[in-house]
Design an enzyme around this catalytic site. Sequence first.
Site, PDB file in Angstrom:
ATOM      1  N   LYS A 147       0.837  -1.196   0.000  1.00  0.00           N
ATOM      2  CA  LYS A 147       0.000   0.000   0.000  1.00  0.00           C
ATOM      3  C   LYS A 147       0.876   1.251   0.000  1.00  0.00           C
ATOM      4  O   LYS A 147       1.998   1.244   0.512  1.00  0.00           O
ATOM      5  CB  LYS A 147      -0.962   0.014   1.186  1.00  0.00           C
TER       6      LYS A 147
ATOM      7  N   LYS B 118      -0.018  -0.003   9.824  1.00  0.00           N
ATOM      8  CA  LYS B 118       1.108   0.596   9.126  1.00  0.00           C
ATOM      9  C   LYS B 118       0.790   2.053   8.778  1.00  0.00           C
ATOM     10  O   LYS B 118      -0.359   2.412   8.535  1.00  0.00           O
ATOM     11  CB  LYS B 118       1.429  -0.183   7.851  1.00  0.00           C
ATOM     12  N   ASP B 119       1.841   2.870   8.733  1.00  0.00           N
ATOM     13  CA  ASP B 119       1.698   4.305   8.501  1.00  0.00           C
ATOM     14  C   ASP B 119       1.033   4.609   7.164  1.00  0.00           C
ATOM     15  O   ASP B 119       1.167   3.859   6.198  1.00  0.00           O
ATOM     16  CB  ASP B 119       3.067   4.979   8.534  1.00  0.00           C
ATOM     17  N   LYS B 120       0.354   5.746   7.117  1.00  0.00           N
ATOM     18  CA  LYS B 120      -0.286   6.195   5.882  1.00  0.00           C
ATOM     19  C   LYS B 120       0.732   6.791   4.919  1.00  0.00           C
ATOM     20  O   LYS B 120       0.778   6.414   3.744  1.00  0.00           O
ATOM     21  CB  LYS B 120      -1.378   7.229   6.202  1.00  0.00           C
TER      22      LYS B 120
END
EC number: 5.4.99.27
Length: 338
Positions: free
Chosen positions: A49, A78-80
């Site tokens: 992503k 998980k981080d954006k």
Amino acid sequence: MYSLDWPRAYGIPNSTATFKLFPEDFQVNELFEGQFSGEGEHIVLKIEKRGLTTEEVVKSLARLINKPIKLISYAGLKDKQALTTQWLSVHAPGEIIDGIETLEAPGWRILECTRHNKKLKPGFLSGNHFIITLRNVSDESDLVHRIEQIKFKGVPNYFGEQRFGRDGGNLIKAEEILVQGRKVKDRFLKGMYFSAARSWLYNLILSRRVKESSWNLPLLGDVIQLVGSNSIFVNDKSMDEQLLQRIGDKDVSPASPLPGRSKNLVKGTALQIINDVYEEWSAWLDGLEKNGLEEAWRANILYAEQIEYRINQGTVELSFVLPAGAYATVVLRELVQY
């Protein structure tokens, strides 16, 4: 009210840098110790992503395969603002979902597909591999010196600012529940706010130890944790040379509490530091205990393993592995100002 600028172990870095100019500047890949069974009730998907949160990908996937969100699980968020790979599991006993292995949507795609006999959940991960690009680095020599320091000595194992929500919003919600008695029906949100509160108190205790330069030393009465394990024991000696050697060998670490109902393990000097924080935040502590939270322990020292770096005209690419539950940003803040 909630300052997240915790004291650093090695002082404020000389070097400044630009971080997360592009999602590709922060790459995270999940690591598992074992292998998936290849069979079972759960379809397991490796997702890549970019510029999306884990929850946004889960919602998108659920729409595409026409499944309730509650049937989709993961081992970690998980981080954006990053390029990440992580695994998701879909509970689909005896069911074949045509074309699932090639699904993609704006911002994410599936890289691998298999099956497993258990759903993914927190605790499955052994760690995360990070590849971080720092741009416009102003003092490369200071950065390299600090990398060499943390290779051997580690950094304070703070919870990163992501834990506390935007502008500390999760802490504000925790205050409303723990002190003001606000009711929250959503169990996930309630758990997230409680986790933020416990993490905040842990960080406060650890920050006191950092200020006193004792975060990586075994105080009398300290709880000591085996690195990579939940096993603990109490240090009943003052500055035990053998224990100091084990800390230097990355075998054990002093630990600080995640507050809850206490087993009264810690004693002596270490207990005084904890009590000073608990006295100031007694309403939070009482609220956590009343809500059934049990005391847990987290190592004071975070070791970044397999550290490598490359320098190219003011740009530095860092690569390292952290255990599950650790934050790359607490490593970076000891290296550069960003």
